[in-house]
Write a protein that holds these residues in place. Sequence first.
Motif, PDB file in Angstrom:
ATOM      1  N   ALA A   3      41.951   1.606   7.481  1.00  0.00           N
ATOM      2  CA  ALA A   3      41.352   2.522   6.380  1.00  0.00           C
ATOM      3  C   ALA A   3      43.042   3.606   6.012  1.00  0.00           C
ATOM      4  CB  ALA A   3      41.341   3.861   7.165  1.00  0.00           C
ATOM      5  N   VAL A   4      43.056   3.158   5.146  1.00  0.00           N
ATOM      6  CA  VAL A   4      44.992   2.968   4.554  1.00  0.00           C
ATOM      7  C   VAL A   4      44.938   5.289   4.433  1.00  0.00           C
ATOM      8  CG1 VAL A   4      45.692   2.958   2.192  1.00  0.00           C
ATOM      9  CG2 VAL A   4      44.748   1.809   2.761  1.00  0.00           C
ATOM     10  N   ARG A   5      46.021   5.102   4.643  1.00  0.00           N
ATOM     11  CA  ARG A   5      45.912   7.586   4.877  1.00  0.00           C
ATOM     12  C   ARG A   5      46.965   7.084   3.760  1.00  0.00           C
ATOM     13  NH1 ARG A   5      49.482   9.713   9.704  1.00  0.00           N
ATOM     14  NH2 ARG A   5      47.886   9.613  10.805  1.00  0.00           N
ATOM     15  N   VAL A   6      45.566   8.751   3.592  1.00  0.00           N
ATOM     16  CA  VAL A   6      46.128   9.621   1.736  1.00  0.00           C
ATOM     17  C   VAL A   6      46.831  10.657   1.994  1.00  0.00           C
ATOM     18  CG1 VAL A   6      45.373   9.610  -0.342  1.00  0.00           C
ATOM     19  CG2 VAL A   6      44.344   7.711   0.429  1.00  0.00           C
ATOM     20  N   TRP A   7      48.254  11.129   2.373  1.00  0.00           N
ATOM     21  CA  TRP A   7      48.285  11.964   2.008  1.00  0.00           C
ATOM     22  C   TRP A   7      48.197  13.367   0.936  1.00  0.00           C
ATOM     23  CZ3 TRP A   7      51.432  12.935   6.199  1.00  0.00           C
ATOM     24  CH2 TRP A   7      51.874  11.981   7.302  1.00  0.00           C
ATOM     25  N   SER A   8      47.098  14.295   1.289  1.00  0.00           N
ATOM     26  CA  SER A   8      47.124  15.082   0.301  1.00  0.00           C
ATOM     27  C   SER A   8      48.259  16.002  -0.365  1.00  0.00           C
ATOM     28  CB  SER A   8      46.636  16.348   1.005  1.00  0.00           C
ATOM     29  OG  SER A   8      47.511  16.975   2.083  1.00  0.00           O
ATOM     30  N   LYS A   9      48.488  15.904  -1.584  1.00  0.00           N
ATOM     31  CA  LYS A   9      49.725  16.692  -2.325  1.00  0.00           C
ATOM     32  C   LYS A   9      50.304  17.439  -1.573  1.00  0.00           C
ATOM     33  CE  LYS A   9      47.320  16.124  -6.691  1.00  0.00           C
ATOM     34  NZ  LYS A   9      46.509  16.216  -8.413  1.00  0.00           N
ATOM     35  N   ARG A  12      52.082  16.261   0.777  1.00  0.00           N
ATOM     36  CA  ARG A  12      53.416  15.172  -0.092  1.00  0.00           C
ATOM     37  C   ARG A  12      54.606  15.850  -0.047  1.00  0.00           C
ATOM     38  NH1 ARG A  12      48.806  12.646  -2.328  1.00  0.00           N
ATOM     39  NH2 ARG A  12      49.805  13.169  -3.947  1.00  0.00           N
TER      40      ARG A  12
END
Length: 211
Positions: A3-9, A12
Amino acid sequence: MAAVRVWSKPARAVLAVAGAGLAACTLAFLAALFLHVAPENSVSREYRAQLNAVVYPEFEQNWQLFAPDPLQREVTVSARVQTVADDGRVTTRDWHPLSAQDLAAVRHDPAPSHLDQNLLRRAWDLYASTHPDGDGPSPAGSRGRIAEQYLKRIALQRIGRAGERVLQVQLRVDTATLAPPAWSQEQVDTSVHSRELPWWPVQDEDWRGLE
């Protein structure tokens, strides 16, 4: 598939602010070092206290930008003490190689201590600058007296009491100019010049904080 980690706003934003802060601190530090080693100018004169607070003592530079002045002499400091036993017998100990002790601690150490590299050298530089005309007694309260106490306490801390009462301590400094490289035509005197300082009496106060 991982799974690709998605940083929250918010995450970031924190990373961006932290990265910008680190970059700004790095640039400010490099700018302080540049102003410290650069020729004196209006900015360095105006902020001399702040620049010194950043550079000293951990990041001291022994040269100036556009005018490097590396050390070209080998200075070796030794010390010996005179002790008295309980039966009144006075003994003069052999010379203790203070500089060799520092060199042994620095050699082969990837991160040598700042104290091992500079404490003794700077102490001698201070003494030499305050005693250019000889090793006679300094006026009370002068920088020369401070330099004497500084050297004395370094020697006492390195040598210790040796199980007997220490009456006095003496230092000797051997100085030799480093030989130029083989391809150089420069002729220099590489002989060793010795300077024996007078015997300094040792009081109980001199040991304060050393043991």
